[in-house]
Design a protein around this motif. Structure first.
Motif, PDB file in Angstrom:
ATOM      1  N   CYS A   8      52.794   3.413  14.533  1.00  0.00           N
ATOM      2  CA  CYS A   8      51.789   3.659  13.605  1.00  0.00           C
ATOM      3  C   CYS A   8      50.491   3.182  13.856  1.00  0.00           C
ATOM      4  CB  CYS A   8      52.360   3.865  12.109  1.00  0.00           C
ATOM      5  SG  CYS A   8      52.497   1.934  11.792  1.00  0.00           S
ATOM      6  N   LEU A   9      49.676   3.179  12.854  1.00  0.00           N
ATOM      7  CA  LEU A   9      48.565   2.466  12.875  1.00  0.00           C
ATOM      8  C   LEU A   9      48.414   0.918  12.994  1.00  0.00           C
ATOM      9  CD1 LEU A   9      45.344   2.605  13.177  1.00  0.00           C
ATOM     10  CD2 LEU A   9      44.976   3.084  10.977  1.00  0.00           C
ATOM     11  N   GLY A  10      48.952   0.598  11.696  1.00  0.00           N
ATOM     12  CA  GLY A  10      48.854  -0.714  11.279  1.00  0.00           C
ATOM     13  C   GLY A  10      50.328  -1.477  11.665  1.00  0.00           C
ATOM     14  N   ASN A  11      51.479  -0.858  11.863  1.00  0.00           N
ATOM     15  CA  ASN A  11      52.670  -1.521  12.017  1.00  0.00           C
ATOM     16  C   ASN A  11      53.091  -2.140  10.771  1.00  0.00           C
ATOM     17  OD1 ASN A  11      54.305  -3.719  13.948  1.00  0.00           O
ATOM     18  ND2 ASN A  11      55.292  -1.816  13.016  1.00  0.00           N
ATOM     19  N   ILE A  12      52.644  -1.880   9.695  1.00  0.00           N
ATOM     20  CA  ILE A  12      52.951  -2.307   8.428  1.00  0.00           C
ATOM     21  C   ILE A  12      53.800  -1.288   7.111  1.00  0.00           C
ATOM     22  CG2 ILE A  12      51.572  -4.524   8.335  1.00  0.00           C
ATOM     23  CD1 ILE A  12      49.845  -3.275   6.278  1.00  0.00           C
ATOM     24  N   CYS A  13      53.335  -0.144   7.458  1.00  0.00           N
ATOM     25  CA  CYS A  13      53.856   0.871   6.542  1.00  0.00           C
ATOM     26  C   CYS A  13      54.982   1.906   6.881  1.00  0.00           C
ATOM     27  CB  CYS A  13      52.926   1.620   5.930  1.00  0.00           C
ATOM     28  SG  CYS A  13      51.464   0.550   4.890  1.00  0.00           S
ATOM     29  N   ARG A  14      54.506   2.808   7.709  1.00  0.00           N
ATOM     30  CA  ARG A  14      55.360   3.756   8.299  1.00  0.00           C
ATOM     31  C   ARG A  14      56.550   3.573   9.727  1.00  0.00           C
ATOM     32  NH1 ARG A  14      50.509   7.572   9.693  1.00  0.00           N
ATOM     33  NH2 ARG A  14      49.726   5.464  10.177  1.00  0.00           N
ATOM     34  N   TYR A  41      45.322  -5.203  13.093  1.00  0.00           N
ATOM     35  CA  TYR A  41      44.879  -5.525  11.834  1.00  0.00           C
ATOM     36  C   TYR A  41      45.847  -6.709  11.247  1.00  0.00           C
ATOM     37  CZ  TYR A  41      42.404  -1.006  11.959  1.00  0.00           C
ATOM     38  OH  TYR A  41      41.853   0.209  12.071  1.00  0.00           O
ATOM     39  N   HIS A  42      47.020  -6.272  11.342  1.00  0.00           N
ATOM     40  CA  HIS A  42      47.801  -6.794  10.495  1.00  0.00           C
ATOM     41  C   HIS A  42      48.863  -7.763  11.270  1.00  0.00           C
ATOM     42  CE1 HIS A  42      46.795  -4.878   6.622  1.00  0.00           C
ATOM     43  NE2 HIS A  42      46.670  -3.772   7.473  1.00  0.00           N
ATOM     44  N   ASP A 122      49.481   8.640   6.219  1.00  0.00           N
ATOM     45  CA  ASP A 122      49.227   7.412   6.075  1.00  0.00           C
ATOM     46  C   ASP A 122      49.481   7.041   4.517  1.00  0.00           C
ATOM     47  OD1 ASP A 122      48.719   4.912   5.936  1.00  0.00           O
ATOM     48  OD2 ASP A 122      46.728   4.957   7.206  1.00  0.00           O
ATOM     49  N   TYR A 124      48.883   3.989   3.191  1.00  0.00           N
ATOM     50  CA  TYR A 124      48.486   2.960   2.821  1.00  0.00           C
ATOM     51  C   TYR A 124      47.599   2.802   1.741  1.00  0.00           C
ATOM     52  CZ  TYR A 124      46.126  -1.649   3.803  1.00  0.00           C
ATOM     53  OH  TYR A 124      45.751  -2.983   3.694  1.00  0.00           O
ATOM     54  N   TYR A 125      46.808   3.875   1.400  1.00  0.00           N
ATOM     55  CA  TYR A 125      45.689   3.614   0.344  1.00  0.00           C
ATOM     56  C   TYR A 125      46.265   4.668  -0.764  1.00  0.00           C
ATOM     57  CZ  TYR A 125      42.625   1.736   3.757  1.00  0.00           C
ATOM     58  OH  TYR A 125      42.051   1.020   4.709  1.00  0.00           O
TER      59      TYR A 125
END
Ligand code: 4NP
Length: 150
Positions: A8-14, A41-42, A122, A124-125
């Motif tokens: 995914c984008l950040g590798n912290i949620c999905r 980012y993370h 996503d 995240y927000y």
């Protein structure tokens, strides 16, 4: 050994959820399952608390995962690369060096809805409910992947 990477984008949620869910369905002696982000980012961080919580609710522990960025070497390591959304798809595909590598990259929701190229939203927000929704989608997709590959 079959090797599967969730992206995914950040590798912290999905993708940490996708990693944890698929791991819970596969024999670790035969399958290596990992996740990565297209962004750094993370880097080094544990998954988002909301992902940890929703996974825990279903008996899956993802708290020990650490975020990392996707690298071109991942094309050498992994047999299957499942991306969560169309932006991840474009970003990873751009890095592929040949057709074989391109063919490893698949939108994960195409496992449920073939050829529709739907994205895992996503969360995240958004609100916690977004994580529950994402969990449900990934559980269904991973069940199909597990049945196909094991
Ligand atoms: P993920 O969610 O790609 O599912 O891990 C995100 C996490 C962090 C950010 C964006 C999406 N961010 O912009 O920091």
């Amino acid at each position: 050994m079959i090797k599967i990477l969730m992206v995914c984008l950040g590798n912290i949620c999905r993708s940490p959820l996708a990693e944890g869910i698929l791991k819970s369905k596969m024999n670790p002696q035969n399958f290596l399952i990992d996740s990565a982000g297209t962004a750094a980012y993370h880097k080094g961080n544990a998954p988002d608390k909301r992902s940890i919580e929703v996974a825990r609710k279903y008996g899956i522990n993802i708290a020990d995962q650490k975020a990392r960025k996707f690298t071109i070497k991942d094309f050498d390591t992994f047999n299957y690369i499942f991306v969560m959304d169309d932006r991840n798809y474009q970003d990873i595909l751009m890095l592929a060096r040949n057709q074989k590598e391109e063919s490893k990259v698949q939108m994960i929701l195409n496992e449920i809805h073939p050829t529709q190229n739907l994205s895992v939203p996503d969360p995240y927000y958004g609100a916690n409910q977004g994580f529950e929704h994402v969990y449900t989608m990934l559980e269904e997709a991973c069940e199909i992947i597990a049945n196909k590959l094991s």
